[in-house]
Every structure is written in structure tokens, then in C-alpha cells.
Design an enzyme around this catalytic site. Structure first.
Site: not given
Length: 281
Positions: A139, A145, A153, A159
Site C-alpha cells: 500500500c 505490505c 479506503c 487498508c
């Protein structure tokens, strides 16, 4: 250095703006429903108690799942997926891409990793310096990760992945029920205000606007919740459907290592940890 640090702080603060907007809308809806509808507009005490009881049950469930979606930290891959110092040094000192792929393949043999990149290589994150497990993605917003990442969102500033997808799905479900309940109970008084049967000016504005907002959010959430239910029923994530890697699940792997979709009920239980034990089974 100080400028970049200041920009990062501003970026982090700005990322909370969507959450703040949702919080303000929810607080206003609470005031409009409890104060302006139930305490001012309603005259029947039994109706007041019934409306307020059901409303507060849904409100608590909605707020609790929203809180959990925001503050449940994403799960990162374990230490075994991180390269050792010796492997990292060997990988970084090697300039030939094909040899680098061989080094990663050697390391990945000891790991339960089956997915590959478009050219058939091991999925490796240069920023986190780890071999990505299946369905793990980096991300760029969180700079980590995330295991079984679905998406980042902005409305929860987090995440959505392995650790909080259950809460996100429940949040969508309770949001739908919250909006549906408000719209259903407000509609009768919306008509009375609209036709002039009730005339309280301040409450009229809140009740009329409350119905419009509830219906608007209900329609948008209905499509989003329906889409995620469809994904869950097929044991898929948003990134599985959108990512360029999805075409290579089957292309480079034995069928026993592809994403397995069980029955829709079993897929649902995987995400929610919910199971009904039938008598005789």
C-alpha cells in the site's frame, strides 16, 4: 528535510478529512433523529421509546464496526518472508535481472508462495524488502505490505485486508440497516411536514434533510455492499479483480495452487468467522 517532513504531516492530517466528514454527518443524524424527530416531533410516548431503542441498537453496532474498521491495524507478512542480511546483500550486489530472479526463486522455495508476476518471477517488494505472500500487496498510502489486501479506503483512512475486512463488511451492513431504519421511520413525518400537517420550522428542516441523506447513503452503500458480498461469495478481493496479477494465477501455476472458492456459505464463514452448526452434521 524539514519541508518534506512537514508535507508528510499535512498529508497524514488531510487523510483524516473523509473520516471527519463521516463523523460529522453521523453526529448530525443522531441529533436530528433523537432530538428533532423523537423528542420534538413525536407525541406518542410508546412510539418514542420503540423508535429510540431500535435506533440506539443500530447506532452502537454501526459506530462500533466503523471504529474497528478504522483502528484495526493491517497485518504485515511475518519475518520468514523478509530476506536475511546475507540474501539481501547477495541480491543487491547482483546487477543481472535474471540472476536476481533466480536468487528470489531459491529463497521462495522454502515459503508457501505460489503466485508470480507477469514474467513468471517471484513477487518481491523493493520498499519493504520482502517476498510477498499470495494476495499480499504494498500500500503506497500506508507504506507497508498488507496481507490479503482488498483496497485502501479513504473513508476509514486504513487498508482493508486480512485483519479488518470482517469489520469493514459488517460496517457496510450496519450502515445499510441504519440508513434504511431512519428512512423508514422518518418517511411518515416527512409527508406530514411536506403537506403542512406539521409546522415546526426547525424540526421540519432536519426531518426533511434526514430522509434525503439517509436515502442517498442507502443507495450508494447498497451497491458497495452488494459488490463485496459478491466478492466474498467467490473468495475474491477487489485487487484480485483489478490487479494485473489476476491473469497469472492459473497461467504459471498448478491448479492446486490457485485461489480456491468453496461454497458461498464457506467463503462467507472464512471472512466473518461465523458458522451455524446444523443438527446431524
Amino acid at each position: 528535510m524539514a519541508l518534506s517532513r512537514g508535507l508528510r504531516c499535512c498529508q497524514r492530517a488531510f487523510a483524516w478529512l473523509p473520516v471527519l466528514i463521516i463523523a460529522l454527518v453521523v453526529l448530525w443524524s443522531y441529533y436530528a433523529y433523537v432530538c428533532e424527530l423523537c423528542l420534538v416531533t413525536l407525541s406518542n410516548p410508546v412510539e418514542k421509546v420503540a423508535y429510540l431503542t431500535i435506533f440506539h441498537i443500530l447506532f452502537v453496532l454501526f459506530v462500533w464496526t466503523y471504529w474497528k474498521s478504522i483502528f484495526t491495524l493491517p497485518v504485515q507478512p511475518g519475518k520468514k518472508y523478509h530476506m536475511s542480511y546475507a540474501d539481501k546483500e547477495r541480491y543487491e550486489n547482483e546487477e543481472r535481472p535474471e540472476v536476481q530472479r533466480q536468487i528470489l526463486a531459491e529463497i521462495a522455495r522454502k515459503l508457501p508462495v505460489y503466485t508470480r508476476t507477469g514474467n513468471g518471477g517471484i513477487r518481491f517488494c523493493d520498499r519493504c524488502q520482502l517476498i510477498k505472500p499470495d494476495r499480499c500487496h504494498h500500500c503506497t498510502v500506508c507504506a507497508i505490505c498488507v496481507l490479503k489486501m482488498d483496497h485502501h479506503c479513504p473513508w476509514v483512512n486504513n487498508c482493508i485486508g486480512f485483519s479488518n475486512y470482517k469489520f469493514f463488511l459488517l460496517f457496510l451492513a450496519y450502515s445499510l440497516l441504519y440508513c434504511l431504519y431512519i428512512a423508514a421511520t422518518v418517511f411518515k413525518y416527512f409527508i406530514k411536514y411536506w403537506t403542512g400537517e406539521l409546522t415546526n420550522g426547525r424540526s421540519k428542516f432536519h426531518v426533511l434533510f434526514l430522509l434525503f441523506v439517509a436515502v442517498m447513503f442507502f443507495v450508494s452503500l447498497m451497491f458497495l455492499f452488494g459488490y463485496h458480498c459478491w466478492l466474498v461469495s467467490r473468495n475474491r478481493s477487489t485487487l484480485d479483480k483489478c490487479s494485473i496479477f489476476k491473469a497469472f494465477w492459473v497461467k504459471f501455476y498448478n491448479k492446486t495452487h490457485t485461489i480456491k472458492s468453496l461454497s458461498k456459505y464457506s467463503n462467507f464463514c472464512r471472512v466473518t468467522n461465523f458458522k451455524i452448526h446444523f443438527v446431524g452434521h
